[in-house]
Design a protein around this motif. Structure first.
Motif, mmCIF file in Angstrom:
data_model
loop_
_atom_site.group_PDB
_atom_site.id
_atom_site.type_symbol
_atom_site.label_atom_id
_atom_site.label_comp_id
_atom_site.label_asym_id
_atom_site.label_seq_id
_atom_site.Cartn_x
_atom_site.Cartn_y
_atom_site.Cartn_z
ATOM 1 N N GLY A 45 7.880 -0.469 9.916
ATOM 2 C CA GLY A 45 7.249 -0.613 8.712
ATOM 3 C C GLY A 45 7.004 -0.582 7.586
ATOM 4 N N ILE A 46 6.399 -1.376 7.277
ATOM 5 C CA ILE A 46 6.576 -1.122 5.021
ATOM 6 C C ILE A 46 5.868 0.161 4.367
ATOM 7 C CG2 ILE A 46 5.751 -2.206 3.354
ATOM 8 C CD1 ILE A 46 6.110 -4.637 3.946
ATOM 9 N N GLU A 47 4.415 0.289 5.384
ATOM 10 C CA GLU A 47 3.673 1.784 4.972
ATOM 11 C C GLU A 47 4.046 2.762 5.999
ATOM 12 O OE1 GLU A 47 1.867 -2.123 3.443
ATOM 13 O OE2 GLU A 47 2.035 -1.563 5.719
ATOM 14 N N GLN A 48 4.671 2.347 7.038
ATOM 15 C CA GLN A 48 4.469 2.962 8.260
ATOM 16 C C GLN A 48 5.204 3.694 8.589
ATOM 17 O OE1 GLN A 48 3.788 0.020 8.667
ATOM 18 N NE2 GLN A 48 1.432 0.559 8.142
ATOM 19 N N GLY A 49 7.089 3.333 8.389
ATOM 20 C CA GLY A 49 7.709 3.953 8.518
ATOM 21 C C GLY A 49 8.473 3.649 10.158
ATOM 22 N N VAL A 82 6.478 8.118 15.643
ATOM 23 C CA VAL A 82 6.526 7.205 14.337
ATOM 24 C C VAL A 82 6.781 8.646 13.817
ATOM 25 C CG1 VAL A 82 4.827 6.711 12.967
ATOM 26 C CG2 VAL A 82 4.062 6.407 15.368
ATOM 27 N N LEU A 83 7.600 8.172 12.916
ATOM 28 C CA LEU A 83 8.691 9.130 11.918
ATOM 29 C C LEU A 83 8.168 8.799 10.530
ATOM 30 C CD1 LEU A 83 10.098 11.813 11.777
ATOM 31 C CD2 LEU A 83 12.071 9.923 11.613
ATOM 32 N N LEU A 85 0.612 -1.413 -0.003
ATOM 33 C CA LEU A 85 -0.138 -0.165 -0.404
ATOM 34 C C LEU A 85 1.073 1.515 0.292
ATOM 35 C CD1 LEU A 85 -2.764 -1.486 2.627
ATOM 36 C CD2 LEU A 85 -2.836 -1.166 0.568
ATOM 37 N N PRO A 86 0.602 2.772 -0.659
ATOM 38 C CA PRO A 86 1.203 3.631 -0.448
ATOM 39 C C PRO A 86 1.428 3.769 1.012
ATOM 40 C CG PRO A 86 -1.000 3.793 -0.766
ATOM 41 C CD PRO A 86 -0.742 2.768 -0.909
ATOM 42 N N ALA A 87 3.190 4.373 1.285
ATOM 43 C CA ALA A 87 3.181 4.791 2.544
ATOM 44 C C ALA A 87 2.256 5.525 3.420
ATOM 45 C CB ALA A 87 4.681 5.893 2.436
ATOM 46 N N ASP A 88 2.433 5.270 4.557
ATOM 47 C CA ASP A 88 1.309 6.021 5.704
ATOM 48 C C ASP A 88 1.661 7.283 5.970
ATOM 49 O OD1 ASP A 88 -0.287 7.332 7.609
ATOM 50 O OD2 ASP A 88 -0.908 4.460 8.333
ATOM 51 N N ARG A 89 1.706 8.481 6.237
ATOM 52 C CA ARG A 89 2.178 9.730 6.701
ATOM 53 C C ARG A 89 1.227 9.878 7.696
ATOM 54 N NH1 ARG A 89 3.914 13.614 2.873
ATOM 55 N NH2 ARG A 89 3.734 12.453 1.048
ATOM 56 N N HIS A 90 0.805 9.328 8.583
ATOM 57 C CA HIS A 90 0.620 9.268 10.430
ATOM 58 C C HIS A 90 1.883 9.366 11.455
ATOM 59 C CE1 HIS A 90 -2.113 8.992 13.967
ATOM 60 N NE2 HIS A 90 -0.958 8.405 14.438
ATOM 61 N N ALA A 91 2.227 10.769 11.757
ATOM 62 C CA ALA A 91 3.254 10.928 12.257
ATOM 63 C C ALA A 91 2.862 11.036 14.024
ATOM 64 C CB ALA A 91 3.538 12.474 11.852
ATOM 65 N N VAL A 92 3.285 10.356 14.628
ATOM 66 C CA VAL A 92 3.627 10.819 16.354
ATOM 67 C C VAL A 92 4.938 11.362 16.936
ATOM 68 C CG1 VAL A 92 3.098 10.757 18.399
ATOM 69 C CG2 VAL A 92 1.959 9.453 16.420
ATOM 70 N N SER A 93 4.949 13.087 17.017
ATOM 71 C CA SER A 93 6.286 13.685 17.433
ATOM 72 C C SER A 93 5.677 14.380 18.372
ATOM 73 C CB SER A 93 7.195 13.433 16.320
ATOM 74 O OG SER A 93 8.212 13.785 16.914
ATOM 75 N N GLY A 94 7.021 14.398 19.426
ATOM 76 C CA GLY A 94 7.218 15.761 20.130
ATOM 77 C C GLY A 94 6.686 15.360 21.444
ATOM 78 N N GLN A 95 6.062 14.713 22.038
ATOM 79 C CA GLN A 95 5.140 14.111 23.702
ATOM 80 C C GLN A 95 5.467 13.869 24.330
ATOM 81 O OE1 GLN A 95 1.309 12.435 22.605
ATOM 82 N NE2 GLN A 95 1.007 12.985 20.600
ATOM 83 N N ALA A 96 6.241 14.153 25.183
ATOM 84 C CA ALA A 96 8.155 14.293 26.159
ATOM 85 C C ALA A 96 7.373 13.110 26.606
ATOM 86 C CB ALA A 96 7.481 15.589 27.195
ATOM 87 N N ALA A 97 5.983 12.671 27.630
ATOM 88 C CA ALA A 97 6.358 11.054 27.492
ATOM 89 C C ALA A 97 5.766 9.886 26.965
ATOM 90 C CB ALA A 97 5.036 11.253 28.879
#
Length: 550
Positions: free
Chosen positions: A416-420, A80-81, A46-58
């Motif tokens: 991840g193949i799509e997730q990074g 998630v990068l 599937l196309p790469a996923d653009r969902h990101a999670v970053s900068g949350q201190a905990a």
């Protein structure tokens, strides 16, 4: 690491690849069977996923079975990068590097079009440092390992790719993302499916290349920027993956020698590579249920080997992920002792063992963490998971490709193949209420004094109505070099004692077994104790873990 054997030479783009995903008899991309298997694999992408999670201190803790959008158990999300933030393409293999001068941790992230380098020393805010482009074309199968502060990178079905060597110390001064060039390029093979490195000896093993009949192509990398051809292992043909170690396991014949444990498509094949000019095949063992022997890893005592087979789920009626357990007491005669069936339905891909846990990247089921302390009894249990592909759990090629669990910080990298790049932190000491009639466990170590007083380890049972069963299972994992010294009892909540093991002249090491106790007269609920006493001198050990199965 690749899903299966890729056709060797001709094609340079994923869209044109012809991958054979069948058994050992069909690797030719020019055959109808090989081309059909390639289409099956690529159809799942599937196309790469653009969902990101970053900068949350905990980070995002796993609460009530979920962290952010991801199902989880005893594993917290840190970040998630997405692939779009580190050079694009789709993801594949991954490894890690710890800078010995600073202790900073870095991810070496494989992608179809190159290799990304990411600073994960602040794991909740990963920082992309740059990209090493692929050496000639794109490949869904890129693999890398690290030795002496250098990354060694191969890719499959790119005719002239060879092995890229990259000096990781260059990352120390990077402040903005760079496009890198390799420090060296080894050209004695072109495409290679995979690479393994024995960091203790300084040899790399390129696997599934266009040389050595597809078997391990050995390279001396003790001087990293000047790799040298050291020989071939070709007796058993194509090798899909392997682990090579200086052997310290139970088979005295081979202790101190360099041994490779090869996943050879339809067998576990063990080879002595101490003399690189004359490798010796020790054994070649098939097993019931084999469809495609993909990859495996040794337990830390080198007694057991856990093997994953990539096609047994999709071709079988039971789609649950299966892990094949091998007893390697004799390297000349490895014994397949059992199969672990995961509660999840997914294809298994790559696993690595650290301590008492196997960290498995199982495609759509994500990262699955197995407690291997019961491996002597062919018993594995799931300790936690983090599902990076929440849309489904099916025997298809999406989601978690590989993972890296060896950082001192305890973080685990998943690609991840799509997730990074997904960075997580297992919390395997977390206590969850067990289901009624379930397993109650204590994994805290308790030292057993030499010829001393008895020690106890407690398990609190709740939520089970009535009496204990007439066949109460007591799973015991005690580490001790002379188990004949030990007396082991189970003590019920009312103080009733059940003798599990007496002392004797048994010179074997460890107590790794399951006892059955008729505890039908005892109330199930309450504090149960495992009581252990060392009644002789000269040896010490500890209770590693134990559990009750109602």
């Amino acid at each position: 690491m690749k899903s299966l054997r890729m056709g060797a030479l001709a094609v340079l783009t994923v869209s044109a690849v012809a991958l054979s995903m069948t058994g050992a008899s069909a690797h030719d991309p020019n055959t109808a069977e090989g081309q059909a298997a390639a289409r099956t694999f690529l159809a799942d992408h599937l196309p790469a996923d653009r969902h990101a999670v970053s900068g949350q201190a905990a980070g995002v803790p796993c609460v009530n079975g979920k962290a952010d959008i991801y199902p989880c158990k005893n594993v917290d999300l840190l970040s998630v990068l997405p692939l779009s933030a580190m050079g694009g393409g789709n993801g594949n293999d991954i490894w890690g590097w710890t800078d010995p001068s600073s202790g900073k941790e870095y991810a070496v992230v494989g992608r179809t079009n190159g290799t990304a380098f990411v600073d994960v020393s602040t794991p909740t805010a990963p920082k992309f440092l740059g990209n090493l482009p692929s050496n000639g074309g794109s490949s869904s199968w890129r693999d890398m390992k690290v030795y002496k502060d250098h990354a060694f990178i191969v890719a499959d079905f790119i005719t002239g790719h060879g092995m890229q060597v990259f000096d990781l110390t260059r990352l120390r001064t990077i402040t903005t993302p760079q496009t890198f060039t390799a420090d060296a390029l080894y050209k004695d093979f072109g495409p290679a499916h995979n690479i393994a490195i024995n960091e203790e000896t300084g040899y790399a093993y390129a696997i599934g290349s266009n040389t050595c009949s597809g078997g391990p192509h050995m390279v001396d990398i003790r001087t990293p920027k000047s790799p040298k051809n050291a020989g071939c292992v070709s007796q058993d043909g194509y090798t899909h993956d392997n682990q090579c170690v200086v052997y310290r396991g139970p088979d005295a014949t081979y202790r101190g020698r360099e041994i490779c444990f090869n996943s050879n498509e339809d067998t576990l094949t063990i080879v002595d590579v101490t003399d690189k000019t004359r490798p010796v095949q020790i054994s070649r063992k098939a097993y019931s249920g084999a469809q495609y022997s993909h990859q495996g890893w040794l337990t830390e005592d080198q007694r057991y080997f856990l093997l994953d087979d990539e096609l047994d789920e999709s071709r079988g009626t039971d789609k649950r992920t299966k892990t094949y357990i091998w007893d390697l007491a004799s390297l000349a005669n490895p014994v397949h002792t059992g199969v672990y069936n995961s509660p999840a339905t997914a294809i298994d891909h790559n696993q690595y063992i650290k301590g008492k846990y196997s960290y498995q990247a199982n495609y759509q089921a994500g990262l699955r963490i197995l407690d291997v302390s019961g491996v002597a009894s062919a018993q594995l249990t799931e300790a936690g998971f983090f599902d990076i592909y929440p849309a489904a759990n099916e025997a298809k090629f999406n989601g978690a490709w590989s993972n890296y669990p060896y950082f001192a910080s305890g973080i685990v990298l998943v690609n991840g193949i799509e997730q990074g790049l997904v960075v997580v932190k297992p919390n395997l000491g977390a206590v969850e209420p067990p289901p009624v009639g379930g397993k109650f466990e204590n994994t805290a170590d308790v030292q057993i004094p030499d010829r001393g007083a008895a020690v106890t380890s407690s398990v609190s049972v709740s939520g089970v109505s009535g009496k204990a069963p007439a066949a109460l299972k007591v799973n015991v994992d005690i580490k001790h070099p002379y188990r004949g010294d030990l007396v082991v009892d189970l003590v019920a909540p009312d103080g009733t004692s059940f003798r599990l093991k007496g002392s004797g002249n048994d010179s074997g090491d460890n107590v790794l077994t399951t006892y059955e106790v008729n505890a039908a007269a005892e109330d199930a609920v309450g504090s149960w104790q495992l009581k252990v006493q060392d009644v002789a001198s000269s040896d010490v050990g500890y209770i590693d873990a134990w559990s009750l199965q109602f």
